[in-house]
Write an enzyme that holds these catalytic residues in place. Structure first.
Site, PDB file in Angstrom:
ATOM      1  N   ARG A  43       1.023  -0.981   0.001  1.00  0.00           N
ATOM      2  CA  ARG A  43       0.122  -0.065   0.126  1.00  0.00           C
ATOM      3  C   ARG A  43       0.734   1.080   0.037  1.00  0.00           C
ATOM      4  NH1 ARG A  43      -4.603  -0.494   4.233  1.00  0.00           N
ATOM      5  NH2 ARG A  43      -5.420   1.460   3.371  1.00  0.00           N
ATOM      6  N   HIS A  84      -7.741   6.178  12.163  1.00  0.00           N
ATOM      7  CA  HIS A  84      -7.122   4.737  11.734  1.00  0.00           C
ATOM      8  C   HIS A  84      -5.649   4.658  11.629  1.00  0.00           C
ATOM      9  CE1 HIS A  84     -11.718   4.086  10.370  1.00  0.00           C
ATOM     10  NE2 HIS A  84     -11.595   3.879  11.626  1.00  0.00           N
ATOM     11  N   GLY A 129     -17.173  11.370   1.372  1.00  0.00           N
ATOM     12  CA  GLY A 129     -16.536   9.984   0.625  1.00  0.00           C
ATOM     13  C   GLY A 129     -16.185   9.014   1.625  1.00  0.00           C
TER      14      GLY A 129
HETATM   15  N1  APR Z   1     -15.638  11.400  -4.194  1.00  0.00           N
HETATM   16  C1  APR Z   1     -16.231  10.964  -3.005  1.00  0.00           C
HETATM   17  N2  APR Z   1     -16.846   9.744  -2.518  1.00  0.00           N
HETATM   18  C2  APR Z   1     -16.327   8.779  -3.138  1.00  0.00           C
HETATM   19  C3  APR Z   1     -15.735   8.900  -4.525  1.00  0.00           C
HETATM   20  C4  APR Z   1     -15.269  10.226  -4.917  1.00  0.00           C
HETATM   21  N3  APR Z   1     -14.531  10.479  -5.887  1.00  0.00           N
HETATM   22  N4  APR Z   1     -15.330   7.606  -5.002  1.00  0.00           N
HETATM   23  C5  APR Z   1     -15.870   6.904  -4.143  1.00  0.00           C
HETATM   24  N5  APR Z   1     -16.805   7.376  -3.041  1.00  0.00           N
HETATM   25  C6  APR Z   1     -17.445   7.127  -2.002  1.00  0.00           C
HETATM   26  C7  APR Z   1     -17.913   5.511  -2.203  1.00  0.00           C
HETATM   27  O1  APR Z   1     -19.350   5.786  -2.903  1.00  0.00           O
HETATM   28  C8  APR Z   1     -17.997   4.704  -0.796  1.00  0.00           C
HETATM   29  O2  APR Z   1     -19.299   5.387  -0.272  1.00  0.00           O
HETATM   30  O3  APR Z   1     -16.478   6.548  -1.136  1.00  0.00           O
HETATM   31  C9  APR Z   1     -17.031   5.615   0.101  1.00  0.00           C
HETATM   32  C10 APR Z   1     -15.696   4.732   0.285  1.00  0.00           C
HETATM   33  O4  APR Z   1     -16.156   3.616   1.160  1.00  0.00           O
HETATM   34  P1  APR Z   1     -14.973   2.617   1.861  1.00  0.00           P
HETATM   35  O5  APR Z   1     -14.352   1.885   0.801  1.00  0.00           O
HETATM   36  O6  APR Z   1     -15.813   1.715   2.741  1.00  0.00           O
HETATM   37  O7  APR Z   1     -14.141   3.881   2.788  1.00  0.00           O
HETATM   38  P2  APR Z   1     -14.181   4.349   4.279  1.00  0.00           P
HETATM   39  O8  APR Z   1     -15.899   4.598   4.352  1.00  0.00           O
HETATM   40  O9  APR Z   1     -13.408   5.196   4.440  1.00  0.00           O
HETATM   41  O10 APR Z   1     -14.060   2.798   5.116  1.00  0.00           O
HETATM   42  C11 APR Z   1     -14.059   3.114   6.433  1.00  0.00           C
HETATM   43  O11 APR Z   1     -13.046   1.172   6.518  1.00  0.00           O
HETATM   44  O12 APR Z   1     -11.905  -0.466   5.575  1.00  0.00           O
HETATM   45  C12 APR Z   1     -11.841   0.512   6.640  1.00  0.00           C
HETATM   46  O13 APR Z   1     -10.235   1.457   8.039  1.00  0.00           O
HETATM   47  C13 APR Z   1     -10.798   1.338   6.764  1.00  0.00           C
HETATM   48  O14 APR Z   1     -10.735   3.614   6.885  1.00  0.00           O
HETATM   49  C14 APR Z   1     -11.579   2.387   6.454  1.00  0.00           C
HETATM   50  C15 APR Z   1     -13.082   2.237   7.243  1.00  0.00           C
END
Ligand code: APR
Length: 241
Positions: free
Chosen positions: A73, A122, A188
């Site tokens: 990563r 995190h 996001g």
């Molecule tokens: N702009 C805004 N949002 C976006 C974009 C973009 N360009 N592209 C994708 N997304 C959104 C997706 O629709 C989704 O809802 O970002 C979100 C990403 O979700 P996850 O991948 O689940 O990420 P996150 O919410 O940060 O996960 C939380 O889970 O895996 C663990 O520790 C890890 O910090 C992470 C936590």
């Protein structure tokens, strides 16, 4: 589906005294950082779902495998740069009497864009931590030493793995700021992982105006005063215009 900024949000943005921003992987998507979920996909590493390789249980069983995942990563991240959303948010920190940036991201791109005092719920992939004395080691400057120079024990990634507690005090500070803010942006995040996803609820209970920015709806969307369907890099830069 709202894709533009409302007059209400613009008004509140110009008048806000205490602003809190919560970000997730989506704010880094336009920088090329893969998200974990969204678009119906979940990240996989060598056939293992990310929440298996990124777990406290795996760390106990196979620390070298966990390091291999985080080395990969960091390798991906090393060539990536912040995007307009990161820079815009960094610019907000001097625009309000009180501004708090809370991120679930471990990529360090907010800091690379100039954000200060980021509450990293995190952890951060550019740091290692001794598994015993918790001594930190900055890997942005150098590779990780085999053993802790202070107590001789092994280092681990300074990232919160599944099944592990958040860094001491991080959530407490974030939730106290959420309970005081008058404007809260949720940018996001799939809002599936707690306790981070609980912060906008704390802000809402405190009377804050909640604005979500995401190309997809999330479990938090119904709670929000405003849901802007779009990409962070395209929407966030429009708010202060
Ligand atoms: N702009 C805004 N949002 C976006 C974009 C973009 N360009 N592209 C994708 N997304 C959104 C997706 O629709 C989704 O809802 O970002 C979100 C990403 O979700 P996850 O991948 O689940 O990420 P996150 O919410 O940060 O996960 C939380 O889970 O895996 C663990 O520790 C890890 O910090 C992470 C936590």
């Amino acid at each position: 589906m709202q894709t533009s900024i409302s007059a209400e949000l613009r008004r509140r943005f110009t008048q806000a005294k205490r602003v809190l921003v919560l970000t997730g992987a989506g704010v880094s998507a336009e920088s090329g950082v893969p998200t974990f979920r969204g678009g119906g996909q979940t990240a996989v590493w060598k056939g293992m779902p990310f929440d298996v390789i990124s777990s406290g249980e795996m760390l106990e069983r196979n620390l070298p495998a966990v390091w291999e995942w985080f080395d990969y990563r960091r390798g991906v991240l090393s060539s990536l740069e912040p995007n307009p959303a990161h820079y815009e948010i960094a610019g907000w920190q001097d625009q309000f009497p009180e501004f708090t940036l809370v991120t679930q991201n471990v990529d360090g791109l907010h800091q690379k864009a100039g954000s200060r005092d980021v509450i990293e719920l995190h952890g951060n992939v550019w740091r290692a931590r001794c598994t015993v004395c918790r001594l930190h080691h900055d890997m942005a400057q150098s590779t990780r030493p085999e053993a802790c120079p202070s107590c001789g024990n092994a280092f681990r990634p300074d990232v919160v793995l599944f099944g592990e507690m958040l860094p001491p005090g991080a959530f407490e500070l974030a939730s106290s700021k959420a309970a005081e803010c008058d404007l809260c942006f949720v940018i996001g995040t799939s809002a599936l992982v707690y306790p981070a996803a609980g912060l906008p609820k704390i802000a809402k209970q405190a009377g804050a105006y909640i604005c979500e920015i995401n190309p997809e709806r999330t479990p938090l969307s119904d709670l929000c005063d405003e849901v802007i369907t779009g990409k962070a890099g395209e929407v966030v830069t429009q708010i202060s215009k």
